[in-house]
Design a protein around this motif. Structure first.
Motif, PDB file in Angstrom:
ATOM      1  N   ASP A 165       0.804  -1.219   0.000  1.00 27.26           N
ATOM      2  CA  ASP A 165       0.000   0.000   0.000  1.00 27.26           C
ATOM      3  C   ASP A 165       0.836   1.267   0.000  1.00 27.26           C
ATOM      4  OD1 ASP A 165      -2.221  -1.593   0.072  1.00 27.26           O
ATOM      5  OD2 ASP A 165      -2.441  -1.491   2.264  1.00 27.26           O
ATOM      6  N   SER A 166       2.128   1.174   0.347  1.00 28.73           N
ATOM      7  CA  SER A 166       2.996   2.359   0.394  1.00 28.73           C
ATOM      8  C   SER A 166       3.781   2.572  -0.892  1.00 28.73           C
ATOM      9  CB  SER A 166       3.970   2.230   1.572  1.00 28.73           C
ATOM     10  OG  SER A 166       3.279   2.104   2.796  1.00 28.73           O
ATOM     11  N   ALA A 167       3.486   1.794  -1.918  1.00 32.95           N
ATOM     12  CA  ALA A 167       4.248   1.914  -3.162  1.00 32.95           C
ATOM     13  C   ALA A 167       4.033   3.258  -3.845  1.00 32.95           C
ATOM     14  CB  ALA A 167       3.871   0.778  -4.110  1.00 32.95           C
ATOM     15  N   TRP A 168       2.896   3.915  -3.552  1.00 32.07           N
ATOM     16  CA  TRP A 168       2.619   5.208  -4.189  1.00 32.07           C
ATOM     17  C   TRP A 168       3.561   6.315  -3.703  1.00 32.07           C
ATOM     18  CZ3 TRP A 168       1.411   9.230  -0.930  1.00 32.07           C
ATOM     19  CH2 TRP A 168       1.053   8.876   0.369  1.00 32.07           C
ATOM     20  N   LEU A 169       4.278   6.067  -2.607  1.00 31.18           N
ATOM     21  CA  LEU A 169       5.208   7.078  -2.095  1.00 31.18           C
ATOM     22  C   LEU A 169       6.409   7.284  -3.015  1.00 31.18           C
ATOM     23  CD1 LEU A 169       5.255   6.165   1.697  1.00 31.18           C
ATOM     24  CD2 LEU A 169       4.187   8.168   0.642  1.00 31.18           C
ATOM     25  N   ALA A 170       6.792   6.237  -3.751  1.00 34.60           N
ATOM     26  CA  ALA A 170       7.986   6.325  -4.589  1.00 34.60           C
ATOM     27  C   ALA A 170       7.888   7.414  -5.651  1.00 34.60           C
ATOM     28  CB  ALA A 170       8.284   4.967  -5.215  1.00 34.60           C
ATOM     29  N   PRO A 171       6.825   7.457  -6.479  1.00 34.08           N
ATOM     30  CA  PRO A 171       6.763   8.530  -7.477  1.00 34.08           C
ATOM     31  C   PRO A 171       6.639   9.915  -6.857  1.00 34.08           C
ATOM     32  CG  PRO A 171       4.726   7.249  -7.459  1.00 34.08           C
ATOM     33  CD  PRO A 171       5.714   6.496  -6.639  1.00 34.08           C
ATOM     34  N   MET A 172       5.969  10.015  -5.702  1.00 36.37           N
ATOM     35  CA  MET A 172       5.836  11.317  -5.059  1.00 36.37           C
ATOM     36  C   MET A 172       7.198  11.840  -4.582  1.00 36.37           C
ATOM     37  SD  MET A 172       3.434  12.471  -1.861  1.00 36.37           S
ATOM     38  CE  MET A 172       4.504  11.729  -0.644  1.00 36.37           C
ATOM     39  N   THR A 173       7.990  10.967  -3.971  1.00 35.84           N
ATOM     40  CA  THR A 173       9.314  11.392  -3.517  1.00 35.84           C
ATOM     41  C   THR A 173      10.244  11.660  -4.698  1.00 35.84           C
ATOM     42  OG1 THR A 173       9.928   9.057  -3.265  1.00 35.84           O
ATOM     43  CG2 THR A 173       9.169  10.216  -1.302  1.00 35.84           C
ATOM     44  N   ASP A 174      10.039  10.968  -5.816  1.00 34.38           N
ATOM     45  CA  ASP A 174      10.834  11.259  -7.005  1.00 34.38           C
ATOM     46  C   ASP A 174      10.570  12.668  -7.516  1.00 34.38           C
ATOM     47  OD1 ASP A 174      12.018   8.777  -6.981  1.00 34.38           O
ATOM     48  OD2 ASP A 174      10.575   7.873  -8.373  1.00 34.38           O
ATOM     49  N   VAL A 175       9.311  13.075  -7.487  1.00 35.29           N
ATOM     50  CA  VAL A 175       8.966  14.434  -7.908  1.00 35.29           C
ATOM     51  C   VAL A 175       9.560  15.462  -6.953  1.00 35.29           C
ATOM     52  CG1 VAL A 175       7.050  16.050  -8.251  1.00 35.29           C
ATOM     53  CG2 VAL A 175       6.866  13.697  -9.085  1.00 35.29           C
ATOM     54  N   LEU A 176       9.465  15.196  -5.643  1.00 40.13           N
ATOM     55  CA  LEU A 176      10.060  16.105  -4.656  1.00 40.13           C
ATOM     56  C   LEU A 176      11.569  16.198  -4.819  1.00 40.13           C
ATOM     57  CD1 LEU A 176       8.094  15.345  -1.357  1.00 40.13           C
ATOM     58  CD2 LEU A 176       8.096  17.472  -2.682  1.00 40.13           C
ATOM     59  N   ALA A 177      12.221  15.058  -5.059  1.00 36.02           N
ATOM     60  CA  ALA A 177      13.671  15.058  -5.244  1.00 36.02           C
ATOM     61  C   ALA A 177      14.074  15.835  -6.482  1.00 36.02           C
ATOM     62  CB  ALA A 177      14.175  13.617  -5.339  1.00 36.02           C
ATOM     63  N   TRP A 178      13.211  15.839  -7.486  1.00 39.90           N
ATOM     64  CA  TRP A 178      13.498  16.595  -8.697  1.00 39.90           C
ATOM     65  C   TRP A 178      13.309  18.087  -8.476  1.00 39.90           C
ATOM     66  CZ3 TRP A 178      10.540  19.495 -12.294  1.00 39.90           C
ATOM     67  CH2 TRP A 178      11.192  19.753 -13.504  1.00 39.90           C
ATOM     68  N   LEU A 179      12.350  18.449  -7.611  1.00 36.65           N
ATOM     69  CA  LEU A 179      12.054  19.859  -7.374  1.00 36.65           C
ATOM     70  C   LEU A 179      12.965  20.488  -6.328  1.00 36.65           C
ATOM     71  CD1 LEU A 179       8.141  19.775  -7.331  1.00 36.65           C
ATOM     72  CD2 LEU A 179       9.608  20.649  -9.153  1.00 36.65           C
ATOM     73  N   MET A 180      13.400  19.716  -5.341  1.00 32.98           N
ATOM     74  CA  MET A 180      14.148  20.264  -4.217  1.00 32.98           C
ATOM     75  C   MET A 180      15.654  20.241  -4.476  1.00 32.98           C
ATOM     76  SD  MET A 180      11.862  21.093  -1.940  1.00 32.98           S
ATOM     77  CE  MET A 180      12.850  21.261  -0.455  1.00 32.98           C
ATOM     78  N   PRO A 181      16.391  21.182  -3.898  1.00 33.00           N
ATOM     79  CA  PRO A 181      17.859  21.086  -3.948  1.00 33.00           C
ATOM     80  C   PRO A 181      18.348  19.955  -3.054  1.00 33.00           C
ATOM     81  CG  PRO A 181      17.181  22.920  -2.563  1.00 33.00           C
ATOM     82  CD  PRO A 181      15.933  22.392  -3.202  1.00 33.00           C
ATOM     83  N   ARG A 182      19.448  19.344  -3.414  1.00 30.31           N
ATOM     84  CA  ARG A 182      19.980  18.212  -2.653  1.00 30.31           C
ATOM     85  C   ARG A 182      21.033  18.720  -1.671  1.00 30.31           C
ATOM     86  NH1 ARG A 182      18.403  13.277  -4.945  1.00 30.31           N
ATOM     87  NH2 ARG A 182      19.346  12.452  -3.057  1.00 30.31           N
ATOM     88  N   LEU A 183      20.559  19.259  -0.565  1.00 30.81           N
ATOM     89  CA  LEU A 183      21.464  19.844   0.418  1.00 30.81           C
ATOM     90  C   LEU A 183      22.284  18.803   1.167  1.00 30.81           C
ATOM     91  CD1 LEU A 183      19.340  22.712   2.026  1.00 30.81           C
ATOM     92  CD2 LEU A 183      21.066  22.868   0.250  1.00 30.81           C
ATOM     93  N   ASP A 184      21.898  17.531   1.078  1.00 30.86           N
ATOM     94  CA  ASP A 184      22.635  16.506   1.802  1.00 30.86           C
ATOM     95  C   ASP A 184      24.070  16.369   1.308  1.00 30.86           C
ATOM     96  OD1 ASP A 184      21.543  15.700  -0.599  1.00 30.86           O
ATOM     97  OD2 ASP A 184      21.302  13.616  -0.003  1.00 30.86           O
ATOM     98  N   GLY A 185      24.358  16.823   0.089  1.00 33.00           N
ATOM     99  CA  GLY A 185      25.715  16.709  -0.424  1.00 33.00           C
ATOM    100  C   GLY A 185      26.516  17.991  -0.399  1.00 33.00           C
ATOM    101  N   PHE A 186      25.945  19.071   0.129  1.00 35.09           N
ATOM    102  CA  PHE A 186      26.638  20.362   0.115  1.00 35.09           C
ATOM    103  C   PHE A 186      27.813  20.378   1.099  1.00 35.09           C
ATOM    104  CE2 PHE A 186      23.415  21.533  -2.595  1.00 35.09           C
ATOM    105  CZ  PHE A 186      23.367  22.883  -2.891  1.00 35.09           C
ATOM    106  N   ALA A 187      27.506  20.260   2.383  1.00 36.66           N
ATOM    107  CA  ALA A 187      28.536  20.342   3.424  1.00 36.66           C
ATOM    108  C   ALA A 187      28.499  19.089   4.280  1.00 36.66           C
ATOM    109  CB  ALA A 187      28.334  21.585   4.287  1.00 36.66           C
ATOM    110  N   SER A 188      28.505  17.964   3.626  1.00 37.64           N
ATOM    111  CA  SER A 188      28.462  16.695   4.333  1.00 37.64           C
ATOM    112  C   SER A 188      29.721  16.494   5.162  1.00 37.64           C
ATOM    113  CB  SER A 188      28.312  15.549   3.324  1.00 37.64           C
ATOM    114  OG  SER A 188      28.414  14.310   3.965  1.00 37.64           O
ATOM    115  N   SER A 189      29.551  15.839   6.309  1.00 38.84           N
ATOM    116  CA  SER A 189      30.710  15.548   7.150  1.00 38.84           C
ATOM    117  C   SER A 189      31.704  14.652   6.432  1.00 38.84           C
ATOM    118  CB  SER A 189      30.245  14.882   8.450  1.00 38.84           C
ATOM    119  OG  SER A 189      29.366  15.716   9.171  1.00 38.84           O
ATOM    120  N   ALA A 190      31.204  13.822   5.497  1.00 42.57           N
ATOM    121  CA  ALA A 190      32.099  12.950   4.737  1.00 42.57           C
ATOM    122  C   ALA A 190      33.079  13.745   3.886  1.00 42.57           C
ATOM    123  CB  ALA A 190      31.281  12.009   3.859  1.00 42.57           C
TER     124      ALA A 190
END
Length: 247
Positions: A186-211
């Motif tokens: 029943d949670s499979a519909w979350l995948a396309p929604m998060t794909d759209v959000l990932a396309w719209l949002m900036p990926r800040l997780d890679g900007f100043a990562s501790s790694a």
């Protein structure tokens, strides 16, 4: 352009003289002291743990401080109607918004350098430099979002919640996308929604990562492109909102 730079200079001086910036420096020093305490409690990889903790904590603290400082300054100016004095001059409202943003990103640069000076005590300077650039790009994007929220909402709490919500979503969208694709039934519909959000949002997780301080990540070209694009979009939206309103 001289008008924009004058507003930026006034904005930066106003922020630097504020008591909140002193508390920001105190917070960074407290985080450094906490990292020293954490290193003493660790038996192995103590230096690595101290560096990653200090980088992650400083990154989050700087984002919250920048958002709070910007929104507080803009909302206070609207409440005191100080902006009416500036806008009574032959000054386009778009230049007013741009000048305020440039002043705020100058303050963000000061915070990024302060964080870098503490991290340089625990990590190689070459790696700290890359992390600092990533942090400054991240804080610039947070500044643009805070300016947009403050000019649009003109209330401290809603604007702060909108800015921090945007920041946290942009920081965690990669992990949310992985969790959504791993879901079944029943949670499979979350995948396309998060794909759209990932396309719209900036990926800040890679900007100043501790790694980045451990030499485990790549360059900052993608972060720079995202920062320029989203800052331009957010500032354009803020300028359009200010231009259409009856101040």
């Amino acid at each position: 352009m001289s008008q924009v730079l004058a507003i930026a200079r006034y904005t930066a001086l106003e922020a630097l003289r504020a008591r909140s910036l002193r508390w920001a420096l105190f917070t960074l020093c407290a985080l450094f002291a906490a990292s020293l305490f954490l290193r003493e409690l660790t038996l192995t990889d103590s230096q690595r743990l101290q560096t990653t903790f200090l980088a992650a904590a400083s990154r989050l603290a700087c984002a919250v401080i920048v958002a709070t400082l910007i929104i507080g300054a803009v909302v206070r100016e609207f409440n005191e109607e100080g902006h009416l004095l500036l806008l009574s001059l032959p000054l386009p409202r778009t230049r007013y918004v741009l000048g305020r943003f440039l002043g705020f990103v100058a303050v963000a640069l000061a915070l990024a350098l302060a964080s870098a000076s503490l991290l340089a005590l625990t990590a190689p300077p070459a790696l700290v430099l890359g992390w600092t650039v990533g942090l400054y790009l991240e804080l610039s994007l947070v500044s643009a979002m805070a300016v947009f929220a403050a000019f649009g909402l003109r209330q401290w709490l809603p604007a702060l919640l909108a800015t921090l919500g945007f920041y946290l979503l942009a920081r965690s969208i990669g992990g949310l996308q992985l969790l959504a694709h791993a879901s079944r039934g029943d949670s499979a519909w979350l995948a396309p929604m998060t794909d759209v959000l990932a396309w719209l949002m900036p990926r800040l997780d890679g900007f100043a990562s501790s790694a980045r301080l451990l030499g485990e990540t790549g360059g900052l070209a993608a972060a720079l492109v995202q920062t320029l694009l989203y800052c331009a979009l957010l500032l354009t939206a803020a300028a359009l909102d200010v231009s259409r309103r009856d101040l």
